[in-house]
Structure formats: structure tokens, C-alpha cells
Design a protein around this motif. Sequence first.
Motif, mmCIF file in Angstrom:
data_model
loop_
_atom_site.group_PDB
_atom_site.id
_atom_site.type_symbol
_atom_site.label_atom_id
_atom_site.label_comp_id
_atom_site.label_asym_id
_atom_site.label_seq_id
_atom_site.Cartn_x
_atom_site.Cartn_y
_atom_site.Cartn_z
ATOM 1 N N SER A 11 0.815 -1.225 0.000
ATOM 2 C CA SER A 11 0.000 0.000 0.000
ATOM 3 C C SER A 11 0.840 1.262 0.000
ATOM 4 C CB SER A 11 -0.897 0.010 1.243
ATOM 5 O OG SER A 11 -0.115 0.178 2.413
ATOM 6 N N GLY A 12 2.152 1.120 0.244
ATOM 7 C CA GLY A 12 2.997 2.304 0.375
ATOM 8 C C GLY A 12 3.042 2.842 1.790
ATOM 9 N N PHE A 35 -3.724 -2.510 -4.422
ATOM 10 C CA PHE A 35 -5.148 -2.583 -4.711
ATOM 11 C C PHE A 35 -5.782 -1.197 -4.687
ATOM 12 C CE2 PHE A 35 -3.934 -6.680 -2.915
ATOM 13 C CZ PHE A 35 -4.393 -7.536 -3.916
ATOM 14 N N ASP A 36 -6.415 -0.846 -5.801
ATOM 15 C CA ASP A 36 -7.113 0.426 -5.914
ATOM 16 C C ASP A 36 -8.599 0.177 -5.674
ATOM 17 O OD1 ASP A 36 -8.233 2.830 -6.557
ATOM 18 O OD2 ASP A 36 -7.239 3.038 -8.503
ATOM 19 N N ALA A 43 -3.638 9.560 -2.927
ATOM 20 C CA ALA A 43 -2.223 9.728 -2.608
ATOM 21 C C ALA A 43 -1.588 8.403 -2.205
ATOM 22 C CB ALA A 43 -2.054 10.752 -1.483
ATOM 23 N N GLU A 44 -2.381 7.496 -1.634
ATOM 24 C CA GLU A 44 -1.858 6.202 -1.227
ATOM 25 C C GLU A 44 -1.340 5.417 -2.431
ATOM 26 O OE1 GLU A 44 -3.967 2.223 0.353
ATOM 27 O OE2 GLU A 44 -4.120 3.880 1.764
ATOM 28 N N ILE A 45 -2.118 5.422 -3.519
ATOM 29 C CA ILE A 45 -1.706 4.722 -4.742
ATOM 30 C C ILE A 45 -0.461 5.379 -5.325
ATOM 31 C CG2 ILE A 45 -2.398 4.015 -7.058
ATOM 32 C CD1 ILE A 45 -4.021 2.626 -4.939
ATOM 33 N N THR A 184 6.904 6.899 3.293
ATOM 34 C CA THR A 184 5.670 6.122 3.335
ATOM 35 C C THR A 184 4.477 6.987 3.732
ATOM 36 O OG1 THR A 184 6.050 5.439 5.639
ATOM 37 C CG2 THR A 184 6.952 4.033 3.912
ATOM 38 N N LEU A 185 3.278 6.441 3.465
ATOM 39 C CA LEU A 185 2.050 7.158 3.797
ATOM 40 C C LEU A 185 1.147 6.244 4.620
ATOM 41 C CD1 LEU A 185 -0.069 9.319 1.340
ATOM 42 C CD2 LEU A 185 -1.061 8.093 3.252
#
Length: 219
Positions: A11-12, A35-36, A43-45, A184-185
Amino acid sequence: MNDEKAIVVFSGGQDSTTCLFWALKTFKEVEVVTFDYNQRHAAEINCAKEIADELGVKQHILDMGLLNQLAPNALTRETIEVEDGEDGELPNTFVPGRNLVFLTFAGILGYQLGARHIITGVCETDFSGYPDCRDEFVKSLNVTLNLSMDHKFVIHTPLMWLNKAETWKMADDLNALEYVRTKTLTCYNGIKGDGCGTCPSCKLRLNGYKEFLKMNHMA
């Protein structure tokens, strides 16, 4: 199936990025799947893409929009404010079936790619009471995946029994501490790095970091 190939559910965020560094050290070939599901912050993607690009890891982004449709909550609707659970109830950030779906699709992708190993950053020690982060759930799904595809997948959970301070220590041991801290987020408000500092996710992350620094200083 390739015993040297692994897929990281990615996911980051802090946990999945730490797991990615662990996988890169552990396995010969590593790819990530993101996964979107129209989550609260795009912003996560974008963050996951940036990290995959910087680390030179092939990324697969799968459209899981149906999950958004089926599970309206604080992570799938910007109009719903993030709240902790009360009186033993789950927080409203729990997305029913999310890890069940994610790990199942990671298995399907792994089958196509010939990857045996699946890595996820779920954790039973420092989680919000999510039932799909428990060790017994992961072990059960591992058996089900193997039976459903007649393959010997191994689901790895490197963080399962670690608290947040110990997760920071793992990142440090992997020479990735500052990378994980700044790139990271994890923030529910979509702010990279140290985040907003006030949402439940940021508080957990920051308290763990402070505890890690204290442990490190004492050592």
C-alpha cells in the motif's frame, strides 16, 4: 511454483514498505501488488507507485472498486469522519473482507506469475481489533488458497507479533529506517511521512517511533 519468487501486498504505508524491504532481502525475485479500491486518498496509490519505482520493483495495480461499493466506511468515503471504536466495537476504518479479498487476489496473481510466497504486513500485536489481521485468519486462508488452486503458497507475516516500536527496529535493521519514516504514507488524512499527527494511525506510528528511539537510546 518458484521458491525464490515473492509478491508483497503493498500500500505504500509503513508496514507494507518494511515488509517489502524484508522481502527484497529474503527472496531472489520480488514484485508488489497494490489494490485500488477508491480508498479515501488517491495519494496512497501514488505513494506506492513512487516507492516501487524508486526501489526498482515491478508493481501490479488491481482495480478493486467493487470493494468500495460493498463496504462504505471511513476509508472508502471522504464524507465519513475517522473514529475509534467504542465499547468493544470495531473502529469505522474497518473494511469488511478487505484482507480476505486482497490476499485471495494476491494468490491468484501469484499463481499466474509462478510466485509461491505472499507477504503481508498484517499485525495482531498493534492492530485496531480488525479480525482479518489475526494470525488464525491468515493461517486459515493460507490453507484455503492452497486447496483452491492446488498449489503450496506460503503467506508470510513478518510483523505479526511485533509492536510498532519493534516494526521501526526491523526497518532500522534493514537499513531502511529513514526511507520508511519519510517516504511512506500511513496517515488517514493522506499526509506522507510523519503525517498529520492526530489521526489514530499517526498516533500509533508516532508513539511507536518514540518508543523505538527510547529503546535504541537505552541499548
